[in-house]
Design a protein around this motif. Structure first.
Motif, PDB file in Angstrom:
ATOM      1  N   GLY A  71       1.013  -1.387   0.090  1.00 37.64           N
ATOM      2  CA  GLY A  71       0.210   0.228   0.568  1.00 37.64           C
ATOM      3  C   GLY A  71       0.838   1.254   0.253  1.00 37.64           C
ATOM      4  O   GLY A  71       0.458   2.558   0.544  1.00 37.64           O
ATOM      5  N   LYS A  72       2.262   0.996  -0.450  1.00 35.05           N
ATOM      6  CA  LYS A  72       2.793   2.217  -0.828  1.00 35.05           C
ATOM      7  C   LYS A  72       2.851   3.481  -1.898  1.00 35.05           C
ATOM      8  O   LYS A  72       2.258   2.426  -2.967  1.00 35.05           O
ATOM      9  N   ASP A  73       2.843   4.605  -2.066  1.00 35.56           N
ATOM     10  CA  ASP A  73       2.791   4.711  -2.887  1.00 35.56           C
ATOM     11  C   ASP A  73       4.035   4.685  -3.948  1.00 35.56           C
ATOM     12  O   ASP A  73       4.989   4.356  -3.590  1.00 35.56           O
ATOM     13  N   LEU A  74       4.055   5.534  -5.232  1.00 30.83           N
ATOM     14  CA  LEU A  74       4.757   5.529  -5.759  1.00 30.83           C
ATOM     15  C   LEU A  74       7.091   6.172  -5.498  1.00 30.83           C
ATOM     16  O   LEU A  74       7.675   5.532  -5.559  1.00 30.83           O
ATOM     17  N   GLU A  75       6.457   7.463  -4.866  1.00 36.26           N
ATOM     18  CA  GLU A  75       7.557   7.726  -4.028  1.00 36.26           C
ATOM     19  C   GLU A  75       7.774   6.504  -2.960  1.00 36.26           C
ATOM     20  O   GLU A  75       9.601   5.970  -3.149  1.00 36.26           O
TER      21      GLU A  75
END
Ligand code: TYC
Length: 120
Positions: free
Chosen positions: A64-68
């Motif tokens: 569930g992490k964003d791209l960055e």
């Protein structure tokens, strides 16, 4: 002749013990203290073959992490040899490990990850 059998009185567990008022004894003592569940960190390991892009996608998809954030975690693993993707209860951590290993196997990459208990 009659044998006297001690009567077992249900009591609040925290108050278990000898009942002085009528001489009967509580035979069972249960503790009320419940510990919080142990937590497990899912650690991903570096290898020389899995593409960076694949690792970033896996971290986004299953953690569930964003791209960055996923990119930062991937680079940390690449540089340090390992990195924490998330912290979960035992069952959830085990499921994440299975999902990652499944995805890696299906894509033909040797990516590895493990669940490690945290001290608590
Ligand atoms: N070291 C890999 C490469 O240079 C990239 C990589 C990063 C692999 C993280 C696994 O968990 C990993 N292609």
């Amino acid at each position: 002749m009659s044998t006297k059998i001690p009567k077992i009185i249900p009591q609040h567990p925290a108050k278990s013990g000898v009942d002085d008022t009528d001489g009967t004894v509580v035979l069972e003592r249960r503790t009320l203290k419940t510990k919080p569940p142990k937590l497990y960190q899912v650690v991903m390991l570096n290898d020389d073959y899995t593409p960076m892009e694949f690792v970033v996608i896996v971290i986004q998809e299953y953690f569930g992490k964003d791209l960055e954030t996923a990119t930062q975690i991937m680079l940390k693993i690449h540089l340090d040899g390992r990195g924490v993707c998330g912290v979960y209860s035992r069952d959830v951590a085990a499921t994440k490990v299975s999902q990652v290993l499944d995805a890696a196997n299906k894509a033909g990459h040797p990516l590895q990850c493990v669940a490690e208990p945290l001290d608590s």
